[in-house]
Each structure stands twice: as C-alpha cells, then as structure tokens.
Design an enzyme around this catalytic site. Structure first.
Site, short mmCIF file in Angstrom:
data_model
loop_
_atom_site.label_atom_id
_atom_site.label_comp_id
_atom_site.label_asym_id
_atom_site.label_seq_id
_atom_site.Cartn_x
_atom_site.Cartn_y
_atom_site.Cartn_z
CD GLU A 208 97.83 -72.21 -48.31
OE1 GLU A 208 98.10 -73.43 -47.79
OE2 GLU A 208 97.42 -71.93 -48.91
CG ASP A 346 87.99 -72.78 -48.96
OD1 ASP A 346 88.34 -72.20 -48.13
OD2 ASP A 346 88.59 -72.97 -50.14
CD GLU A 459 92.09 -73.31 -59.75
OE1 GLU A 459 92.01 -74.43 -59.97
OE2 GLU A 459 92.32 -72.62 -58.64
CD GLU A 496 89.98 -78.51 -53.88
OE1 GLU A 496 90.19 -78.82 -55.14
OE2 GLU A 496 90.97 -77.96 -53.14
#
Ligand SMILES: *[C@@H]1O[C@H](CO)[C@@H](O)[C@H](O)[C@H]1NC(C)=O
Ligand SMILES: *[C@@H]1O[C@H](CO)[C@@H](O)[C@H](O)[C@H]1NC(C)=O
Length: 590
Positions: A208, A346, A459, A496
C-alpha cells in the site's frame, strides 16, 4: 484494485522470525557517489495570473533515458534510509533494457471532432465531476489536512495508511489533471514536508505504501512535466524505505514489514504465507523510479521477483496463474488452490502488460512480461471467466475464480479492472480476442451497476453461470434479483468499474461508454454524498442506502480521476504516453 479490507479466506501471515544481526560494520550500505540534483527549480503557473497553457499533453520534459551517473537524493536532513544496516548485498544489479523501441500499435482510438452539442454536454459532465472533487478536497483541507483520510460523515480525520497523509499524496496528480494548479502547489509544499523516517512502531503494509505514496509522488512528478525535483526526492525517500524490505536472504520482499526492526539491524525474512498481490506488484513503480534516477537498485529488486513468478508460472495447481497465497521465504508459489484475477492477486496480472508498455517493448525483459501475460490470460480465460444467466441475455462476462480446480461463479467489484487490462493487452499485443473479452468484462460491470437496485454494484456477489461463454436460456422469477447471493453489499467508493469503462472509451472511441460513465457517476455521487464529502455504503441492496464514515484515498486518486478523464479531451493523459499504476497514478512512458 487491492486487497483492502476484503472478506475472503484470510491466510495467516506467519510472524517473522528476526535474528540478531551479526553483519559486520563493513556491510553498511555505501551511498553511491553521484551528483545531488537541485531541489529548487520548481515553478508552477498560477492560473489567476498567467493564461492557462491548456491541459497536459503528450509532450513533456521528462528524461528519455536514465541519467548517468545515477541521481542521489537530497534528504534535507531527514532520515536517510540508505544508511541503515544491510545484510544481503547484491553483487550485480539488473539493468533496464536500452535500445530503440520497436514500433508499437497505438492504444487509443483515433478520435475525430465531436459535434458542438456533444462537446458541450461532455464539458458539463466533466465539470460536475470536478465539482464533487473540489467539495471533497475542501473538506479534506479544512478538516483532515495532512491526515491519511477525511471521515466524511463526522467531519473528522483518520490515520489508516502509515499516518503520512495518504489522501494528500494520493491526490496530487488529480489536482494537476483537474487544473487546480494553485491547490496543487499548496499540496506539494505540504507533501514534501512529510517525514518517512522510522517513527512507526509495528508493521506497515509495504504494498500500500508503494502504490499510494511512491505512486503518488511519481505521478505528480510525471504529470507536471518532471519540473519539481522535490517530488522526485520524496519518491526516492519512500522507495528507499520500501527497498529496505527487500534485504532478505533470497531478496524477496517482506510485505508486512517493521521499519524499526530494519533500522535496528535485525535480520528480516519474507513470510511463508503472503498474498501474491502484496509480494509481487512493485514492478511498475520501481521501474519508473529507475528510469527517472538511473539507480538500478529498484529495477533489480523487482526483476528478482518477476524471475521467480516466471520460473514457477507453469508449476502451480492452475498452470499459468499464481495462487492468492504464496510462500516467499522458499520461495514456493505452488501450494495454494485459490486463483482469480480479483482481490489479493489483481495487480500482479495488471502489471504484466503495463510493464511491457513502460519498458517500450525493449529487449528480452519486455518479452518476458509479454510471455507471462499471454500464459496467465489464456489460463484465466479458460478457467475463471463465466457468462452469467441474465434476463436480457446480455453478452457479458464476469471474472470469477477457480478454487481447487472448480470454477467459482462469484463476482467482485475489484475484479472489474480486468476489462481494462484485457483491452490494453489486446491493443499492445494486437490480439482482438483480448479486446473482445475486455469489452465483455467491462460491460458486465456496467450491466451489474445498472441492474443493482440503486445503480451501484456490490463488493461481492454470485450469479448463475451459463454452461459455456455463449448465451443460455433463462427465465427469471418476476422481480427477482440478478444476484443469487450478495456476499458483501458494500460499495467503498472503488474505482475499478469506471476504470475499465474509461479504457474502453479511449480504446474504442465509442461514446456509449461516456453515457454509461455518466449514469454510474450520477448513482454514485447521489447515494454517497454527505454533508462534507462522499462516504462508503454499507449495503447497496438496501433502499435507502446506509452510509458509513469512511472515504479511502482512492476516491480522490482513482475513482474521480477516471470519471474526469472519460469526459476530457482524449489527448489528456493519453494511454499512448502514460501508464497508470494500480492506484491510477499516471507515469510517463519514456
Ligand atoms: C455550446 O456552448 C457554448 C457556450 O459554452 C454556446 O455558445 C453554444 O451555443 C453551445 N452550442 C450548442 C450547440 O449547444
Ligand atoms: C490471442 O489470445 C488468445 C487467448 O489468450 C490466444 O489463444 C491467441 O493465440 C492469441 N492470438 C494471437 C494472435 O496472439
């Protein structure tokens, strides 16, 4: 597109066994002898005083080849991460491939001129997006300045990502792109004061930190034309901290990492169970930093991880893909049976075509990323995609997963990025099948938005799959939900879906994607709006929706940026001149 607070089987992150240091003093890292570059040559146009030079175009003053000798940062008296004890030195650094780029097919559609009506409408939409951004930015400035996040309902502030001002750094390039140049200058002045020294007890999430902070500084530096060396200095400061997490026996990184432990010179070991996205998605950021500084340590660090992925790609339980949980201590990427393009994996896949593009397709290194992309995608297409049974027989695909050899018909908001990835890969490698799949995945996300009760996709959800990727018969119960199950009904302001719709628009030029984007934007901005900003939703299936007090930094860095760019001139941050990192920070392709 990350793992962020995602409910999936949580794998144990095994506690690190730190050994007392026995490294001799001579193992300390000797700083390379190279020039310190100037830190005071920044200059911004003040839009109120000088005529605007217009939006950012493809031309800029960023270096076309890595500087030699490598640039050495000026830490301005702050903590210098290059001076901490080092245990495992590197004999020889992998070098960025040099040479002439081969001619590359253009990624973006060649746009004609819009009619005046259409142009006016697009401009109005773009301004509506900017209004939402400006409102959030003002509240962040007034109420949470230099904190990680604004709390959008209570109007307070919150530290969630290392207490370094995640929203501040993450938003810099959006401020520039939205032509808020004065705000940009103020924000940069504040961001360059952040101290990334080892003040933090406990662990930080290196992944992150890299995508938000390193990506944030690099994106701001690149979009503003590589003028402000302070931004590059900050990028190096963050990267040198992150680089310290690669100082392990096999040079694989520690993903949940204790800065204090590293500074104290204790030995560090990579975890035996780690999420693949965290272990292997620093490639785009570290490569861009080596391009800008000529310092090959960063590129070397990620190349070693890429080589491990490459070697074990065919040895996993689903050859071609890497499972969600891996052992980086051995390293062994083959034991887990959970696969998918979504959460916790991802960006590993996303970065394969993007690395090829960032490297300008040069040399065997770029070819390696191309090969890995092709292999991974052919497996993902066969084993993870499904066509859902829907009342209108829409020709769409959902990217599910594979669990111990069985297809898993679950969809996630996070996996919507895959539409853009396939379309980009299809353009870069001239594969129309991939463009077609990218279209169907992107439209699957758009369909899910449109058919959810409040116009926003949950989600995590399940749908009934057709037996094959072709249409299948289905008679729905009247008034029934398109989902057989909603595993997680939140919408946390994620980007996204609009990200992929943005890619589809830039790649195909079809204005229907702008209309889809506008509908999505209206649903999101209406249902998430609070007194101060915009907030996450607890359950999108309930009407009215219930909000909760969270606004992650990606709302400003990604979601609103993609909404803004789809209504902007297509030359603005063109996909032929910029590569977006997984936090939507645009890096110049040299
Ligand atoms: C477009 O907007 C401009 C002003 O911004 C206005 O003068 C013009 O009439 C508009 N054109 C159309 C066709 O709506
Ligand atoms: C395009 O991609 C598909 C699926 O990954 C693959 O089977 C096919 O060989 C590729 N075609 C070309 C021309 O590379």
């Amino acid at each position: 597109m990350f793992l962020r607070r995602y409910r999936w089987p949580i794998f144990l992150i095994v506690a690190l066994a730190f050994l007392a240091t026995i490294a001799p003093l001579s193992a300390r890292f000797a700083p390379s002898r190279s020039p310190t570059f100037p830190i005071n040559d920044h200059q911004y146009s003040d839009p109120s005083k000088t005529p605007s030079t217009g939006p950012i175009r493809g031309s800029h003053a960023c270096p076309t080849t890595p500087p030699t000798p490598a640039l050495n940062p000026d830490t301005q008296g702050r903590f210098d991460w290059r001076t901490i004890p080092r245990h495992y030195s590197v004999e020889q650094y992998s070098q960025l491939p040099l040479g002439q780029p081969s001619p590359r097919p253009s990624v973006q559609h060649t746009f004609g001129t819009e009619s005046m009506e259409a142009r006016n409408e697009t401009v109005l939409r773009k301004e509506a997006v900017r209004d939402v951004f400006q409102r959030c930015w003002k509240s962040y400035k007034d109420r949470a300045w230099t904190k990680d996040e604004l709390a959008p309902i209570s109007g307070g502030a919150r530290d969630t990502f290392g207490s370094w001002g995640a929203t501040l750094v993450d938003s810099l390039d959006t401020l520039w792109i939205m032509e808020m140049k004065q705000e940009f200058a103020v924000a940069v002045d504040a961001a360059v004061q952040i101290d990334f020294g080892p003040k933090i007890d406990g662990e930080i999430n290196v992944f992150e930190t890299i995508i938000r902070y390193l990506g944030g500084f690099l994106g701001a530096y690149d979009v503003s034309g590589c003028h402000d060396a302070r931004l590059l200095n900050k990028a190096i400061e963050v990267a040198d901290m992150a680089y310290a997490s690669f100082d392990t026996p096999n040079r694989m990184p520690v993903s949940r990492w204790s800065p204090k432990t590293a500074v104290n010179g204790e030995e560090q070991l990579p975890a035996e169970s780690v999420l693949i996205a965290e272990a292997a998605s620093a490639s785009v950021e570290f490569t861009r930093l080596s391009q800008l500084t000529g310092d090959m340590r960063y590129f070397d660090a990620i190349s070693r991880v890429t080589d491990v992925l490459d070697k074990q790609q065919g040895l996993t339980k689903l050859p071609g893909m890497w499972p969600i949980s891996v052992n980086m201590r051995k390293p062994d990427l083959t034991f887990d049976g959970f696969f998918g393009l979504g959460a916790m994996a991802d960006s590993v896949y996303e970065y394969l075509p993007k690395m090829h593009q960032l490297l300008n397709g040069i040399g065997p290194v770029a070819a390696q990323y191309h090969k890995m992309y092709e292999y991974a995608m052919s497996t993902a297409i066969t084993h993870t995609l499904f066509r859902p049974m829907v009342h209108d027989k829409a020709d769409i695909l959902i990217a599910g997963g594979s669990v111990n050899g069985e297809r898993n018909a679950k969809g996630q908001h996070l996996v919507c990025f895959a539409g853009g990835m396939f379309a980009l890969g299809g353009r870069l490698f001239e594969n129309s099948t991939h463009i077609d799949i990218g279209r169907k995945i992107s439209e699957g996300c758009a369909w899910t938005y449109k058919n959810a009760p409040n116009g926003i996709m949950p989600e995590v959800f399940s749908m009934t799959p057709c037996p094959t990727l072709s249409a299948c018969d289905y008679t729905p119960q009247p008034g029934s939900s398109p989902f057989t199950d909603v595993g997680d009904g939140r919408y946390v302001l994620r980007p996204e879906a609009i990200e992929s719709i943005f890619y589809m628009y830039r790649i195909t030029g079809e204005s229907k994607y702008q209309d889809i984007a506008w509908e999505m934007f209206q649903a999101i901005s209406t249902h998430t709006r609070t007194e101060f900003a915009n907030a996450a939703i607890g359950d999108v299936m309930k009407t009215p929706v219930e909000k909760y007090d969270s606004m992650e930094s990606f709302w400003l860095s990604e979601t609103l940026k993609y909404f803004y760019l789809i209504f902007s001139d297509p030359d603005e941050i063109s996909l032929d001149t910029f590569v977006f990192n997984t936090e939507a920070h645009p890096f110049s392709i040299p």
